[in-house]
Design an enzyme around this catalytic site. Sequence first.
Site, PDB file in Angstrom:
ATOM      1  CG  ASP A  47     -13.673   0.001   0.226  1.00 57.73           C
ATOM      2  OD1 ASP A  47     -14.018  -1.174   0.007  1.00 57.73           O
ATOM      3  OD2 ASP A  47     -12.601   0.303   0.799  1.00 57.73           O
ATOM      4  CB  SER A  62      -0.945   0.012   1.208  1.00 55.01           C
ATOM      5  OG  SER A  62      -1.928  -0.996   1.067  1.00 55.01           O
TER       6      SER A  62
END
Length: 662
Positions: A356, A332
């Site tokens: 999301d 990430s």
Amino acid sequence: MTEIRDAAADLSRFRRRVLVVVGVVLVCFGLLAARLTYLQVVRHAELAERAESNRTAIVPVVPHRGLIRDRNGVVLASNYAAYTLEITPGKAGKAADLDATLDALAEVVPINARERRRFHQLRQDSRSFDAVPVRTQLTDEEVARFAAQRYRFPGVEVNARLLRSYPQGEVASHVIGYIGRINQRETVAMEDWEDEERANYRGTDHIGKLGIEQSYERVLHGQTGVEQMETTAGGHATRQLARHPAVPGQSLTLSLDIKLQKLVEDMYGERRGALVAIDPRTGEVLAFVSKPTFDPNLFVGGIDTESWKALSESIDNPLLNRALRGTYPPGSTYKPFMALAALETGKRTAQKIENDPGYYHFGGRNFLSHPGGLGGVDMNRAIQHSSNTYFYSLANEMGVDMIHDFMAPLGFGQITGIDLLGEVRGVLPSTGWKRNAYRRAEQKKWHAGETISLGIGQGYNSFTMLQLASASATLAHGGVRFRPHLVRAVHDTVTGAVVQHMRPAAEDLGYAARNVDVVRNAMVAVTQGGTGTRVFAGSAYTSGGKTGTAQAVGLSAKARASGKALDARQRDHALYMAFAPADDPSIAVAAIVENAGFGAASAAPIVRRVFDYWVDGKYPNAADMAAVQAGTSGAPLGTPLLASEVEPRSAGADIADPAAGD
């Protein structure tokens, strides 16, 4: 009458014989005169030089090697004088006699089993006329004992040598590197050098093998001098006729802060990983850590078999420079760069909301994100809370080649050009890369599903911590990139004057300031309500960062969820990239702790203390250090120490013979 004729005939024969003899004598004298003329006139200069060389010997004078210091003047590599016991095998007799020679020497000067094994190993890599060390650092008493018995040992000498030492021991060993004896492979390679360069290594036994010692070998070595000595018929020097002194090698000042370097290495403890810290305003490397490390002093006189075996066969691979040659998925920590790519290419605005739900559905499968999902997220919140779904969809919109073309100028999958040899490129995937990387036709084709995981720094992505730190420094400095470098200045060893400043030119990648601000502000939010909040609580400065977790091995989701298949070396890597202070960054860092799990738990606490040291002048206390090493820390524990009161390992530390003991 007959008698008169016979006498006349005899006289004629005698005269002919005399003439023949006279002719032969004249020819011989002519040949002798011609030979003398040829030798004394035609070859006069050559023979005079040869006669002089029989009377004199040219002895190379090896220069003092330049010193290496850190940015604050702490000595990292130096020289010291010591007596060395050496054997020249070609003068000591048959190879079978060497053990007998060693046995006899051991009665005069102690020689342990490890030193014997090291001698035999070095002899295999040396020529018969090369002096091979048996013992280094002989005491005055040992030198005196050998001198009294020297007549018994042909081919054995005690010589005063300048030996290289690394006072900091294992600290920064991958950066500093080491010197070692020139082996046969290197001797063959030297035959291709220019005559002048090859001549400069006459009498030199050692050469840089790794790190700065190797990369700056020509600078550190210096210019070899010569002494013209008058010698006896037996070759023993009687007096000096002329001398051209050696020119010492130049000294180097590195950009490293050795105290910071040691702090980081201590915080890793027994764990494996790498950390690179860069000043984004200059490209200077402030810390360059690869763990585990090794002691470069082992290599100077020739490493013994046991030590080499322990290093080369260790499962932890301490000889691998993980910061320079270890490649990892960035996880990430890649997301801020994906966000910048979206803004710069116009694929997304910072305000666009993406849903999301905890997964991203593509190609008949679900790519997982946060359990339960984050709901609607814009770019800031997607970075702050590390939404996988947001970046899965972004990668799909951009496509692999657009991602590649944006990331390459940042240095991902590229050679950064750092002044260390051996840097690897890693992998920044593209359709062209895959066509060249695979042989079978079905493997060459890029599939759309392969793009999805690139958005969160997984898939084929594989970069070094040096590349990630360099890209982080570029982002911190508003898109202005400097080539990372370790050498800050070159100094004249004699005068101390600066010969050269290392100042790479800046390269502006042309990013819009508003786009850079969006990403940097989101990274600040990571430390103020995001995944790095707990670690950076109470800091005296504001920083921006991004946690990351990267898969070490490819496992199915079911196997990964069960945990049964995950041994210690299959667990995820922990990463963190960051910069500080947020308003005017003076340091950018990328760190990985191998198989340590979440970046916020293992990598971020190390970076927090790096920033505390660099920005706030604080150093962790013993309890806090222990917690960081155990991977159980968050914000610093207790009252930190003042960094100014903590000293690195003394530059005057005793240098022990690495072969001593058994």
